[in-house]
Motif scaffolding. Structure first.
Motif, PDB file in Angstrom:
ATOM      1  N   SER A  23     -43.338 -12.400  47.219  1.00  0.00           N
ATOM      2  CA  SER A  23     -42.099 -12.844  47.857  1.00  0.00           C
ATOM      3  C   SER A  23     -41.763 -14.265  47.416  1.00  0.00           C
ATOM      4  CB  SER A  23     -42.246 -12.764  49.381  1.00  0.00           C
ATOM      5  OG  SER A  23     -41.060 -13.165  50.022  1.00  0.00           O
ATOM      6  N   ALA A  24     -42.770 -15.142  47.340  1.00  0.00           N
ATOM      7  CA  ALA A  24     -42.553 -16.514  46.869  1.00  0.00           C
ATOM      8  C   ALA A  24     -42.102 -16.514  45.411  1.00  0.00           C
ATOM      9  CB  ALA A  24     -43.833 -17.335  47.037  1.00  0.00           C
ATOM     10  N   ALA A  25     -42.788 -15.731  44.574  1.00  0.00           N
ATOM     11  CA  ALA A  25     -42.441 -15.663  43.155  1.00  0.00           C
ATOM     12  C   ALA A  25     -41.025 -15.127  42.962  1.00  0.00           C
ATOM     13  CB  ALA A  25     -43.456 -14.796  42.409  1.00  0.00           C
ATOM     14  N   LEU A  26     -40.626 -14.151  43.763  1.00  0.00           N
ATOM     15  CA  LEU A  26     -39.283 -13.583  43.674  1.00  0.00           C
ATOM     16  C   LEU A  26     -38.226 -14.651  43.951  1.00  0.00           C
ATOM     17  CD1 LEU A  26     -37.325 -11.181  43.421  1.00  0.00           C
ATOM     18  CD2 LEU A  26     -37.682 -10.779  45.852  1.00  0.00           C
ATOM     19  N   GLN A  27     -38.426 -15.448  44.989  1.00  0.00           N
ATOM     20  CA  GLN A  27     -37.457 -16.503  45.312  1.00  0.00           C
ATOM     21  C   GLN A  27     -37.326 -17.491  44.163  1.00  0.00           C
ATOM     22  OE1 GLN A  27     -35.467 -16.393  47.985  1.00  0.00           O
ATOM     23  NE2 GLN A  27     -36.511 -14.470  48.400  1.00  0.00           N
ATOM     24  N   LEU A  28     -38.435 -17.877  43.573  1.00  0.00           N
ATOM     25  CA  LEU A  28     -38.417 -18.811  42.446  1.00  0.00           C
ATOM     26  C   LEU A  28     -37.762 -18.184  41.217  1.00  0.00           C
ATOM     27  CD1 LEU A  28     -41.920 -20.294  43.077  1.00  0.00           C
ATOM     28  CD2 LEU A  28     -39.802 -21.620  43.024  1.00  0.00           C
ATOM     29  N   ALA A  29     -38.079 -16.935  40.931  1.00  0.00           N
ATOM     30  CA  ALA A  29     -37.487 -16.260  39.778  1.00  0.00           C
ATOM     31  C   ALA A  29     -35.981 -16.103  39.945  1.00  0.00           C
ATOM     32  CB  ALA A  29     -38.146 -14.894  39.570  1.00  0.00           C
ATOM     33  N   ARG A  30     -35.542 -15.804  41.165  1.00  0.00           N
ATOM     34  CA  ARG A  30     -34.096 -15.680  41.424  1.00  0.00           C
ATOM     35  C   ARG A  30     -33.387 -17.012  41.248  1.00  0.00           C
ATOM     36  NH1 ARG A  30     -32.726 -12.444  46.660  1.00  0.00           N
ATOM     37  NH2 ARG A  30     -30.725 -12.388  45.632  1.00  0.00           N
ATOM     38  N   GLN A  32     -34.093 -18.917  38.879  1.00  0.00           N
ATOM     39  CA  GLN A  32     -34.272 -19.099  37.444  1.00  0.00           C
ATOM     40  C   GLN A  32     -35.354 -20.117  37.111  1.00  0.00           C
ATOM     41  OE1 GLN A  32     -30.375 -19.756  35.784  1.00  0.00           O
ATOM     42  NE2 GLN A  32     -29.756 -17.664  36.220  1.00  0.00           N
ATOM     43  N   ARG A  33     -36.416 -20.116  37.909  1.00  0.00           N
ATOM     44  CA  ARG A  33     -37.581 -20.963  37.643  1.00  0.00           C
ATOM     45  C   ARG A  33     -38.566 -20.172  36.787  1.00  0.00           C
ATOM     46  NH1 ARG A  33     -36.148 -26.050  38.489  1.00  0.00           N
ATOM     47  NH2 ARG A  33     -35.062 -26.246  40.461  1.00  0.00           N
ATOM     48  N   ARG A  34     -39.332 -20.892  35.998  1.00  0.00           N
ATOM     49  CA  ARG A  34     -40.384 -20.271  35.183  1.00  0.00           C
ATOM     50  C   ARG A  34     -41.627 -20.170  36.056  1.00  0.00           C
ATOM     51  NH1 ARG A  34     -40.173 -24.730  30.850  1.00  0.00           N
ATOM     52  NH2 ARG A  34     -40.113 -25.761  32.846  1.00  0.00           N
ATOM     53  N   VAL A  35     -42.022 -18.937  36.361  1.00  0.00           N
ATOM     54  CA  VAL A  35     -43.087 -18.692  37.332  1.00  0.00           C
ATOM     55  C   VAL A  35     -44.242 -17.943  36.667  1.00  0.00           C
ATOM     56  CG1 VAL A  35     -43.666 -17.588  39.535  1.00  0.00           C
ATOM     57  CG2 VAL A  35     -41.377 -18.514  39.174  1.00  0.00           C
ATOM     58  N   LEU A  36     -45.450 -18.412  36.930  1.00  0.00           N
ATOM     59  CA  LEU A  36     -46.649 -17.690  36.548  1.00  0.00           C
ATOM     60  C   LEU A  36     -47.251 -17.129  37.828  1.00  0.00           C
ATOM     61  CD1 LEU A  36     -48.990 -16.850  34.662  1.00  0.00           C
ATOM     62  CD2 LEU A  36     -50.015 -19.090  35.139  1.00  0.00           C
ATOM     63  N   ALA A  37     -47.377 -15.810  37.893  1.00  0.00           N
ATOM     64  CA  ALA A  37     -48.017 -15.171  39.046  1.00  0.00           C
ATOM     65  C   ALA A  37     -49.431 -14.786  38.624  1.00  0.00           C
ATOM     66  CB  ALA A  37     -47.233 -13.950  39.494  1.00  0.00           C
ATOM     67  N   ALA A  38     -50.410 -15.482  39.190  1.00  0.00           N
ATOM     68  CA  ALA A  38     -51.816 -15.211  38.893  1.00  0.00           C
ATOM     69  C   ALA A  38     -52.340 -14.256  39.953  1.00  0.00           C
ATOM     70  CB  ALA A  38     -52.611 -16.516  38.889  1.00  0.00           C
ATOM     71  N   LEU A  39     -52.549 -13.009  39.556  1.00  0.00           N
ATOM     72  CA  LEU A  39     -52.946 -11.974  40.499  1.00  0.00           C
ATOM     73  C   LEU A  39     -54.454 -11.867  40.561  1.00  0.00           C
ATOM     74  CD1 LEU A  39     -50.375  -9.245  39.436  1.00  0.00           C
ATOM     75  CD2 LEU A  39     -50.082 -11.104  41.053  1.00  0.00           C
ATOM     76  N   ALA A  40     -54.944 -11.661  41.758  1.00  0.00           N
ATOM     77  CA  ALA A  40     -56.384 -11.459  41.959  1.00  0.00           C
ATOM     78  C   ALA A  40     -56.742 -10.037  41.559  1.00  0.00           C
ATOM     79  CB  ALA A  40     -56.753 -11.723  43.414  1.00  0.00           C
ATOM     80  N   ALA A 138     -41.240 -15.988  51.150  1.00  0.00           N
ATOM     81  CA  ALA A 138     -39.868 -16.369  50.811  1.00  0.00           C
ATOM     82  C   ALA A 138     -39.630 -17.842  51.127  1.00  0.00           C
ATOM     83  CB  ALA A 138     -38.877 -15.485  51.567  1.00  0.00           C
ATOM     84  N   MET A 139     -40.119 -18.301  52.281  1.00  0.00           N
ATOM     85  CA  MET A 139     -39.964 -19.703  52.652  1.00  0.00           C
ATOM     86  C   MET A 139     -40.679 -20.611  51.659  1.00  0.00           C
ATOM     87  SD  MET A 139     -38.683 -22.015  54.530  1.00  0.00           S
ATOM     88  CE  MET A 139     -38.041 -21.158  55.941  1.00  0.00           C
ATOM     89  N   ALA A 140     -41.895 -20.252  51.261  1.00  0.00           N
ATOM     90  CA  ALA A 140     -42.645 -21.054  50.293  1.00  0.00           C
ATOM     91  C   ALA A 140     -41.922 -21.105  48.950  1.00  0.00           C
ATOM     92  CB  ALA A 140     -44.058 -20.499  50.125  1.00  0.00           C
ATOM     93  N   GLY A 141     -41.359 -19.982  48.520  1.00  0.00           N
ATOM     94  CA  GLY A 141     -40.612 -19.956  47.263  1.00  0.00           C
ATOM     95  C   GLY A 141     -39.384 -20.847  47.307  1.00  0.00           C
ATOM     96  N   VAL A 142     -38.639 -20.773  48.393  1.00  0.00           N
ATOM     97  CA  VAL A 142     -37.452 -21.620  48.551  1.00  0.00           C
ATOM     98  C   VAL A 142     -37.862 -23.090  48.631  1.00  0.00           C
ATOM     99  CG1 VAL A 142     -35.561 -22.206  50.132  1.00  0.00           C
ATOM    100  CG2 VAL A 142     -36.025 -19.815  49.578  1.00  0.00           C
ATOM    101  N   ALA A 143     -38.925 -23.394  49.358  1.00  0.00           N
ATOM    102  CA  ALA A 143     -39.394 -24.783  49.481  1.00  0.00           C
ATOM    103  C   ALA A 143     -39.854 -25.319  48.127  1.00  0.00           C
ATOM    104  CB  ALA A 143     -40.524 -24.867  50.506  1.00  0.00           C
ATOM    105  N   ALA A 144     -40.508 -24.494  47.321  1.00  0.00           N
ATOM    106  CA  ALA A 144     -40.928 -24.927  45.983  1.00  0.00           C
ATOM    107  C   ALA A 144     -39.708 -25.214  45.118  1.00  0.00           C
ATOM    108  CB  ALA A 144     -41.813 -23.862  45.342  1.00  0.00           C
ATOM    109  N   HIS A 145     -38.711 -24.352  45.199  1.00  0.00           N
ATOM    110  CA  HIS A 145     -37.468 -24.568  44.438  1.00  0.00           C
ATOM    111  C   HIS A 145     -36.796 -25.866  44.868  1.00  0.00           C
ATOM    112  CE1 HIS A 145     -33.816 -23.778  42.285  1.00  0.00           C
ATOM    113  NE2 HIS A 145     -33.106 -23.671  43.395  1.00  0.00           N
TER     114      HIS A 145
END
Length: 174
Positions: A23-30, A32-40, A138-145
């Motif tokens: 959800s955070a990565a989606l907000q950043l990608a929307r 248009q941020r360059r996002v690396l999602a490191a999955l466990a 979503a909140m974390a993604g928006v806050a990062a943006h």
């Protein structure tokens, strides 16, 4: 073979790919941020137990004692939680002890006590909940943006003070 990217090639790195992280990565990608999602690793097969959070009555136990099996679409339990890795502690994030276990202390924007580190999902909540995890992500993604926009504004102001120009474009008002 893919070429490894430098950390500076990304605007944000999201650690974890469950509901909150994606959800955070989606907000950043929307935005248009360059996002690396490191999955466990894959969660694998999950088995749920009562974990002494619920004591079935004699009638409930008797209903299952005759050997019949019950098919369930889902099972709700309230397990104790633990932080699955040491990354938050290594970064110096403050932890809190909740009713179900330890979690990372965050504010309303999901910011931890360490500048630039936002946490969401079960690791940042006293009790796990999928809907809240998605909202927290979503909140974390928006806050990062927002944080990235503020950093660009600060760079623009510093560049303007030195006679240089830096164009700042925002995709959305947040």
């Amino acid at each position: 073979m893919p070429v490894p990217r430098q950390q500076s090639d990304f605007d944000a790195i999201v650690i974890g790919g469950s509901y909150a992280g994606l959800s955070a990565a989606l907000q950043l990608a929307r935005a248009q941020r360059r996002v690396l999602a490191a999955l466990a690793r894959d969660w694998g097969q999950v088995t749920f137990f009562l974990n002494r959070a619920f004591d079935p009555s004699a009638a409930q136990l008797a209903a299952l004692a005759d050997g019949r099996r019950r098919v369930m679409a889902g099972l709700f339990v309230v397990p104790r939680t633990s932080v699955g890795n040491t990354l938050a502690a290594q970064l110096g994030c403050a932890m809190e002890e909740g009713p179900l276990g330890q979690f990372v202390q965050t504010d309303g924007q999901q910011a931890s006590t360490v500048d630039g580190v936002l946490c969401c999902g079960d690791m940042a909540r006293a009790a796990g909940n999928v809907a809240f995890a998605v909202a927290d992500g979503a909140m974390a993604g928006v806050a990062a943006h927002r944080s990235l926009i503020a950093a660009l504004r600060a760079m623009s102001q510093q560049a303007g003070a030195h006679g240089a120009s830096l164009k700042l474009c925002e995709g959305a008002a947040l």
